[in-house]
Write a protein that holds these residues in place. Sequence first.
Motif, PDB file in Angstrom:
ATOM      1  N   GLY A 108     -45.294  14.949  78.484  1.00 55.13           N
ATOM      2  CA  GLY A 108     -45.128  16.007  79.463  1.00 55.13           C
ATOM      3  C   GLY A 108     -45.601  17.328  78.892  1.00 55.13           C
ATOM      4  N   PHE A 109     -45.942  18.274  79.778  1.00 58.30           N
ATOM      5  CA  PHE A 109     -46.332  19.604  79.306  1.00 58.30           C
ATOM      6  C   PHE A 109     -45.549  20.666  80.068  1.00 58.30           C
ATOM      7  CE2 PHE A 109     -49.053  19.673  83.030  1.00 58.30           C
ATOM      8  CZ  PHE A 109     -49.213  21.031  83.330  1.00 58.30           C
ATOM      9  N   SER A 110     -45.437  21.823  79.456  1.00 61.36           N
ATOM     10  CA  SER A 110     -44.744  22.970  80.033  1.00 61.36           C
ATOM     11  C   SER A 110     -43.279  22.612  80.321  1.00 61.36           C
ATOM     12  CB  SER A 110     -45.485  23.458  81.284  1.00 61.36           C
ATOM     13  OG  SER A 110     -45.106  24.781  81.611  1.00 61.36           O
ATOM     14  N   LEU A 111     -42.817  22.753  81.569  1.00 64.80           N
ATOM     15  CA  LEU A 111     -41.437  22.391  81.869  1.00 64.80           C
ATOM     16  C   LEU A 111     -41.182  20.916  81.577  1.00 64.80           C
ATOM     17  CD1 LEU A 111     -38.648  23.157  83.011  1.00 64.80           C
ATOM     18  CD2 LEU A 111     -39.538  22.566  85.286  1.00 64.80           C
ATOM     19  N   SER A 112     -42.115  20.050  81.954  1.00 65.42           N
ATOM     20  CA  SER A 112     -41.963  18.625  81.653  1.00 65.42           C
ATOM     21  C   SER A 112     -41.996  18.369  80.153  1.00 65.42           C
ATOM     22  CB  SER A 112     -43.058  17.805  82.341  1.00 65.42           C
ATOM     23  OG  SER A 112     -42.855  17.774  83.740  1.00 65.42           O
ATOM     24  N   GLY A 113     -42.755  19.176  79.424  1.00 66.03           N
ATOM     25  CA  GLY A 113     -42.740  19.069  77.975  1.00 66.03           C
ATOM     26  C   GLY A 113     -41.357  19.341  77.419  1.00 66.03           C
ATOM     27  N   GLY A 114     -40.657  20.291  78.032  1.00 71.75           N
ATOM     28  CA  GLY A 114     -39.272  20.524  77.644  1.00 71.75           C
ATOM     29  C   GLY A 114     -38.391  19.328  77.944  1.00 71.75           C
ATOM     30  N   HIS A 115     -38.605  18.702  79.085  1.00 73.24           N
ATOM     31  CA  HIS A 115     -37.824  17.509  79.432  1.00 73.24           C
ATOM     32  C   HIS A 115     -37.944  16.410  78.369  1.00 73.24           C
ATOM     33  CE1 HIS A 115     -36.968  19.270  83.209  1.00 73.24           C
ATOM     34  NE2 HIS A 115     -37.880  18.686  83.964  1.00 73.24           N
ATOM     35  N   ALA A 215     -39.880  26.675  95.228  1.00 76.59           N
ATOM     36  CA  ALA A 215     -38.741  27.320  95.872  1.00 76.59           C
ATOM     37  C   ALA A 215     -38.158  28.366  94.931  1.00 76.59           C
ATOM     38  CB  ALA A 215     -37.684  26.290  96.237  1.00 76.59           C
ATOM     39  N   ALA A 216     -37.930  29.568  95.441  1.00 74.79           N
ATOM     40  CA  ALA A 216     -37.459  30.666  94.592  1.00 74.79           C
ATOM     41  C   ALA A 216     -36.129  30.334  93.923  1.00 74.79           C
ATOM     42  CB  ALA A 216     -37.336  31.940  95.422  1.00 74.79           C
ATOM     43  N   ARG A 217     -35.313  29.513  94.563  1.00 75.96           N
ATOM     44  CA  ARG A 217     -34.018  29.138  93.969  1.00 75.96           C
ATOM     45  C   ARG A 217     -34.188  28.394  92.654  1.00 75.96           C
ATOM     46  NH1 ARG A 217     -32.629  24.811  98.739  1.00 75.96           N
ATOM     47  NH2 ARG A 217     -33.730  26.416  99.928  1.00 75.96           N
ATOM     48  N   SER A 218     -35.343  27.782  92.447  1.00 77.39           N
ATOM     49  CA  SER A 218     -35.578  26.984  91.244  1.00 77.39           C
ATOM     50  C   SER A 218     -35.673  27.838  89.993  1.00 77.39           C
ATOM     51  CB  SER A 218     -36.868  26.172  91.397  1.00 77.39           C
ATOM     52  OG  SER A 218     -36.844  25.362  92.553  1.00 77.39           O
ATOM     53  N   THR A 219     -35.961  29.124  90.144  1.00 80.15           N
ATOM     54  CA  THR A 219     -36.178  29.977  88.973  1.00 80.15           C
ATOM     55  C   THR A 219     -34.921  30.089  88.112  1.00 80.15           C
ATOM     56  OG1 THR A 219     -35.632  31.974  90.245  1.00 80.15           O
ATOM     57  CG2 THR A 219     -37.941  31.311  90.178  1.00 80.15           C
ATOM     58  N   PHE A 220     -33.743  30.014  88.702  1.00 81.25           N
ATOM     59  CA  PHE A 220     -32.514  30.181  87.935  1.00 81.25           C
ATOM     60  C   PHE A 220     -32.297  29.020  86.964  1.00 81.25           C
ATOM     61  CE2 PHE A 220     -31.541  32.437  92.032  1.00 81.25           C
ATOM     62  CZ  PHE A 220     -31.669  33.710  91.517  1.00 81.25           C
ATOM     63  N   GLY A 221     -32.498  27.806  87.444  1.00 82.82           N
ATOM     64  CA  GLY A 221     -32.326  26.649  86.569  1.00 82.82           C
ATOM     65  C   GLY A 221     -33.358  26.608  85.456  1.00 82.82           C
ATOM     66  N   ILE A 222     -34.590  26.953  85.787  1.00 81.00           N
ATOM     67  CA  ILE A 222     -35.650  26.940  84.779  1.00 81.00           C
ATOM     68  C   ILE A 222     -35.392  28.005  83.721  1.00 81.00           C
ATOM     69  CG2 ILE A 222     -38.114  27.352  84.403  1.00 81.00           C
ATOM     70  CD1 ILE A 222     -38.594  26.181  87.218  1.00 81.00           C
ATOM     71  N   GLY A 223     -34.966  29.188  84.156  1.00 84.15           N
ATOM     72  CA  GLY A 223     -34.769  30.289  83.226  1.00 84.15           C
ATOM     73  C   GLY A 223     -33.618  30.100  82.265  1.00 84.15           C
ATOM     74  N   SER A 224     -32.667  29.243  82.600  1.00 84.04           N
ATOM     75  CA  SER A 224     -31.508  29.031  81.729  1.00 84.04           C
ATOM     76  C   SER A 224     -31.573  27.718  80.941  1.00 84.04           C
ATOM     77  CB  SER A 224     -30.217  29.040  82.567  1.00 84.04           C
ATOM     78  OG  SER A 224     -30.241  27.992  83.533  1.00 84.04           O
ATOM     79  N   TYR A 225     -32.654  27.007  81.079  1.00 78.20           N
ATOM     80  CA  TYR A 225     -32.805  25.661  80.507  1.00 78.20           C
ATOM     81  C   TYR A 225     -33.241  25.748  79.047  1.00 78.20           C
ATOM     82  CZ  TYR A 225     -34.642  20.781  80.573  1.00 78.20           C
ATOM     83  OH  TYR A 225     -34.909  19.446  80.351  1.00 78.20           O
ATOM     84  N   ARG A 226     -32.524  25.065  78.140  1.00 76.33           N
ATOM     85  CA  ARG A 226     -32.849  25.112  76.716  1.00 76.33           C
ATOM     86  C   ARG A 226     -32.950  23.684  76.146  1.00 76.33           C
ATOM     87  NH1 ARG A 226     -29.251  29.018  73.334  1.00 76.33           N
ATOM     88  NH2 ARG A 226     -31.092  28.876  71.988  1.00 76.33           N
ATOM     89  N   PRO A 227     -33.952  22.939  76.540  1.00 71.67           N
ATOM     90  CA  PRO A 227     -34.034  21.534  76.125  1.00 71.67           C
ATOM     91  C   PRO A 227     -34.335  21.335  74.649  1.00 71.67           C
ATOM     92  CG  PRO A 227     -36.020  22.176  77.280  1.00 71.67           C
ATOM     93  CD  PRO A 227     -35.062  23.305  77.442  1.00 71.67           C
ATOM     94  N   GLY A 228     -34.887  22.334  73.984  1.00 67.57           N
ATOM     95  CA  GLY A 228     -35.182  22.184  72.561  1.00 67.57           C
ATOM     96  C   GLY A 228     -33.965  21.893  71.725  1.00 67.57           C
ATOM     97  N   ARG A 229     -32.781  22.194  72.248  1.00 64.43           N
ATOM     98  CA  ARG A 229     -31.550  21.916  71.513  1.00 64.43           C
ATOM     99  C   ARG A 229     -31.325  20.418  71.326  1.00 64.43           C
ATOM    100  NH1 ARG A 229     -27.177  25.359  74.845  1.00 64.43           N
ATOM    101  NH2 ARG A 229     -28.274  24.276  76.532  1.00 64.43           N
ATOM    102  N   ASP A 230     -32.005  19.588  72.128  1.00 60.34           N
ATOM    103  CA  ASP A 230     -31.847  18.132  71.992  1.00 60.34           C
ATOM    104  C   ASP A 230     -32.718  17.545  70.892  1.00 60.34           C
ATOM    105  OD1 ASP A 230     -29.938  17.609  74.024  1.00 60.34           O
ATOM    106  OD2 ASP A 230     -31.490  17.833  75.551  1.00 60.34           O
ATOM    107  N   ALA A 231     -33.610  18.341  70.304  1.00 60.23           N
ATOM    108  CA  ALA A 231     -34.567  17.807  69.328  1.00 60.23           C
ATOM    109  C   ALA A 231     -33.918  17.070  68.165  1.00 60.23           C
ATOM    110  CB  ALA A 231     -35.473  18.933  68.820  1.00 60.23           C
ATOM    111  N   PRO A 232     -32.802  17.552  67.591  1.00 58.22           N
ATOM    112  CA  PRO A 232     -32.217  16.824  66.460  1.00 58.22           C
ATOM    113  C   PRO A 232     -31.749  15.414  66.804  1.00 58.22           C
ATOM    114  CG  PRO A 232     -31.395  19.077  66.530  1.00 58.22           C
ATOM    115  CD  PRO A 232     -32.130  18.843  67.815  1.00 58.22           C
ATOM    116  N   ARG A 233     -31.584  15.114  68.090  1.00 56.77           N
ATOM    117  CA  ARG A 233     -31.094  13.795  68.491  1.00 56.77           C
ATOM    118  C   ARG A 233     -32.226  12.858  68.904  1.00 56.77           C
ATOM    119  NH1 ARG A 233     -28.257  13.252  72.694  1.00 56.77           N
ATOM    120  NH2 ARG A 233     -28.745  15.186  73.796  1.00 56.77           N
ATOM    121  N   VAL A 234     -33.468  13.297  68.781  1.00 56.71           N
ATOM    122  CA  VAL A 234     -34.611  12.438  69.121  1.00 56.71           C
ATOM    123  C   VAL A 234     -34.907  11.537  67.924  1.00 56.71           C
ATOM    124  CG1 VAL A 234     -37.050  12.367  69.740  1.00 56.71           C
ATOM    125  CG2 VAL A 234     -35.574  14.154  70.690  1.00 56.71           C
ATOM    126  N   ARG A 235     -34.736  10.243  68.076  1.00 60.73           N
ATOM    127  CA  ARG A 235     -34.912   9.310  66.960  1.00 60.73           C
ATOM    128  C   ARG A 235     -36.300   8.695  66.895  1.00 60.73           C
ATOM    129  NH1 ARG A 235     -31.356  11.386  63.831  1.00 60.73           N
ATOM    130  NH2 ARG A 235     -29.337  11.664  64.892  1.00 60.73           N
TER     131      ARG A 235
END
Length: 310
Positions: A108-115, A215-235
């Motif tokens: 994935g790239f960009s937002l999907s890259g974060g996923h 949709a403008a409502r989507s900006t709030f979820g994207i702006g607060s999303y911190r998926p990099g915190r899951d990196a230590p659990r990627v095996r």
Amino acid sequence: MSMKREKVRFVSGETECAAWHYPGTNGACVIMAGGGGVTKEPGTDAFAGRFNDAGFAVLAFDYRHLGESGGRPRQVVRIKEQLADWQAAIACAAALPGVDPAKLAIWGFSLSGGHIFGVAARTPRLAAAIAQVPNADGPAAARNAMRHQRPAAMLRLTGTGVLDALGGLLGRGPLLVPLDGKPGTVALVTTPDSVDADRALNPGNRYPEWLQAIAARSTFGIGSYRPGRDAPRVRCPLLVLVCDQDQTALAGPAAAAARRAPRGELVRMPGGHYEPFLGGHERAVEAELSFLRRHLLEQADRTAVQVPRA
């Protein structure tokens, strides 16, 4: 570039997601999705074709609410739903003819890259994962984006998002904003490299059906999303490709996430957010293909050799 593919659908939640299946020849499969608001064709075609030419099967899908997938309202990005769509796509890929379920990778790239960080952390069955210019830290990206936007436009975007969120609670249709724009316009992103999106993903208006709005409502979820915190659990092996002048997703948080992953690999290249689709395309493709071959094919072959015969 090979474009031999067939349309498939799989159930996610209460709707169906649409995907392109590129049959492969080596038993491995790469599951792919585009960035925030980017559908499967502009978001994955350039890389999916190259992976498929190298023998990999590909499953490139649209998230629910976007593209050819189901789901109402349209153009809404909900992080939890998209993460669930990934799990459904992985299950679909594992059942495709000719695919070895032990040789699955996600891209994935960009937002999907974060996923990719969270999906890989929660899916032990994966053999490899690629996060290309990932948005690993939404708040950091949002703070940087504010440097490239005018205060009045930021206020209008926030106000539109609030109105859209309230309208959603009342069952109203979404208020859409463009995915990118120049500073002073109301858009999801107005960073200097965001204006390369159309040139990188939709050259010559190759994908006229792609609605480049969210949709403008989507900006709030994207702006607060911190998926990099899951990196230590990627095996599984994790490749993180960053562009050093990326002003949209930022290289720093993504590189830090790669270093925290137990089996993380970091590739750095010059350029902005969309450089892997532009002048840096060949370099990005070769780095990712090398990674996929090592961890989906060569590693599997070594493991098979080491298994003692009865």
